[in-house]
Design an enzyme around this catalytic site. Structure first.
Site, short mmCIF file in Angstrom:
data_model
loop_
_atom_site.label_atom_id
_atom_site.label_comp_id
_atom_site.label_asym_id
_atom_site.label_seq_id
_atom_site.Cartn_x
_atom_site.Cartn_y
_atom_site.Cartn_z
N CYS A 116 -2.00 8.03 5.13
CA CYS A 116 -2.09 7.83 3.59
C CYS A 116 -3.50 8.07 2.94
O CYS A 116 -3.74 8.21 1.88
CB CYS A 116 -1.98 6.16 3.53
SG CYS A 116 -2.97 5.25 4.34
N GLU B 103 1.06 -1.17 -0.13
CA GLU B 103 -0.01 0.00 0.03
C GLU B 103 0.86 1.16 0.19
O GLU B 103 1.74 1.33 0.85
CB GLU B 103 -0.90 0.07 1.37
CG GLU B 103 -1.93 1.04 1.42
CD GLU B 103 -1.54 2.24 1.88
OE1 GLU B 103 -1.04 3.22 1.41
OE2 GLU B 103 -1.64 2.11 3.18
#
Length: 491
Positions: free
Chosen positions: A268, A231
């Site tokens: 994020c 990720e």
């Protein structure tokens, strides 16, 4: 001072992990769940001592770290519950038809099985939830895989303390010792050796695009390539629709000031791009957001490397001749501090400069001012894969927004209405992952029990006698799980 693991230590750890895999893969779902719950219990037993260490290492406040530890233990227990129940293995049975013409049909039974030792890289911005006993290790243990964890150099002592909790859980539940191996490593060579080791079956990573892509490339250069589930961040674009801007610009500007700067922008899912059509509503939004940003005090970022990278990327964006800096914090800041700030650019200049499309990890967002909805749609077509996309609109906006929502849904793993992307609920329905470059495999996510499925593969058994089949596939369904039998779901 922690020393980087040597090649000899890495090899020994991988060999122990593989030996543990040969035993642990046969553990029942209830046995695995007992271990995973014990990990959560032991992390809680560390008490305030681990919070104090994490505060010192990461500069994060106690309330944030305490909440994150709670999330970590909750996700461990959530995965344990799913593993104990057992239906996640997707057991599928097609029984034999020996007298079928022109050829007999064999008995075929299929389920998901673990793939082997998983190397997990601890994340810098989540010392608990995405690190030593975070969701990647929890998912791997749930799948039946041992974990070899490379601690992040930003919080090595915190990682060591959590590793001790995992070891206690292994001992208390009688699991094989190699089920968890903990290695330190500040240099790239440790990570490289772990990815290339022949006993490594998969990799879990949360971090930057540069780091995740490097690991992905290494894994595909092996004689036997392995999956890397990385990720790698996102700009998480927000699309402001006209009626919402006309009626609620101030409300949403204040909401987004908090989302952009929460945790000093070190999530994020931080909204890094805000896109709207020029007009009075967007002007009100921009001015309100700028005023809010000026009042947000800077605080230290996680570590010097992140602070330096933030300032470098921010300078690249605001230094562009087409970009206007709208506001930055009015407070004074030190070398490690983030600089809460917001800038703006017109839609055409944004389209012409792909460097403006890249993530700035920290408390910064770029407003894109489109001349009309056609330009907004053009921008959607030119954006890369994202973790999230958000649409802000009233009922009147949404009545005509079906095409826009369909377009942004192609970009991301999660599309939101009238909210902020920060704050990732840990539940089975959550998708935390998205099309490349948000992650290396957008078919999977790294939150919730579905994360288990990254570390398994389907295995079919053909014409096996009952006593050699796993319990999940035996006649009579001894585990009482949901299975697909001859194309029908049943329990």
């Amino acid at each position: 001072m922690y020393q980087d693991a040597t090649i000899s230590e890495i090899n020994e750890a991988m060999q122990r992990a593989y030996a543990a895999f040969l035993e642990y893969r046969h553990k029942s779902g209830k046995e695995k769940a007992t271990f995973i719950r014990a990990v959560a219990d032991e992390i809680e037993a560390l008490g305030e001592a681990v919070i104090e260490v994490a505060m010192r290492e990461t500069h994060l406040p106690s309330v944030r770290l305490t909440g994150e530890r709670g999330r970590t233990c909750n996700q461990l227990r959530n995965i344990a519950d799913v593993v104990a129940e057992g239906s996640w293995v997707d057991a599928t049975i097609d029984t034999a038809i020996p007298d079928r013409q022109p050829l007999p049909k064999p008995d075929i039974r299929n389920m998901l099985v673990p793939i082997g030792p998983v190397v997990v890289f601890g994340a810098s911005n989540f010392p608990f939830a995405y690190s030593t006993a975070g969701v990647d290790p929890a998912a791997a243990w749930g799948a039946g895989c041992p974990v070899v964890l490379k601690a992040h150099p930003a919080h090595p002592e915190t990682s060591e303390m959590v590793a001790g909790a995992v070891r206690k859980a292994i001992e208390k539940t009688g699991m094989p010792q190699g089920l968890f191996e903990h290695l330190q490593g500040a240099g790239f060579e440790v990570g490289k050796a772990l990815v290339l080791h022949p006993k490594t079956a998969a990799v879990g990573f949360t971090g930057s695009y540069v780091g995740g892509k490097a690991l992905f490339d290494l894994a595909n250069q092996r004689p036997v390539p392995i999956p890397v589930f990385a990720e790698m961040g996102s700009t998480n674009p927000v699309f402001l629709l006209p009626d919402a801007l006309e009626k609620e610009a101030t409300k949403y500007a204040k909401m987004y000031a908090g989302s952009i700067t929460g945790g000093m922008g070190q999530f994020c899912t931080k909204p890094g791009l805000i896109i709207g059509v020029e007009g009075e509503g967007l002007d009100t939004f921009s001015k309100t957001l700028a005023n809010e940003i000026r009042q947000i005090a800077p605080v230290p970022m996680l570590h010097a490397g992140i602070a330096k990278a933030f300032r470098t990327k921010r300078s690249e964006v605001i230094g562009h001749e087409a970009v206007t800096i709208d506001a930055e914090t009015e407070g004074t800041y030190q070398d490690l501090d983030g600089i809460p700030s917001v800038a703006s650019v017109n839609g055409d200049d944004f389209l012409q400069n792909t460097t403006l499309h890249q993530e700035v990890f920290g408390p910064f967002s770029l407003i894109i001012k489109c001349k009309d909805t056609a330009e907004m749609n053009d921008i959607i077509e030119h954006l890369e894969g994202q973790l999230t996309c958000t649409v802000i609109g009233t009922d009147a906006d949404l009545a005509n927004a079906a095409d826009l929502i369909a377009a942004v849904s192609l970009l991301c793993g999660r599309v939101l209405l009238n909210g902020v992307p920060t704050g990732v609920e840990v539940c089975a329905a959550m998708q935390h992952g998205g099309p490349f470059p948000a992650s290396t495999d957008g078919r999977f996510g790294s939150v919730g029990a579905h994360a288990i499925k990254r570390f398994v593969r389907p295995l079919a058994y053909q014409n096996f006698p009952q006593h050699l089949l796993p319990d999940e596939l035996k006649d009579g369904n001894p585990l009482g799980i949901w299975r697909m039998v001859n194309a029908n779901w049943e329990k």
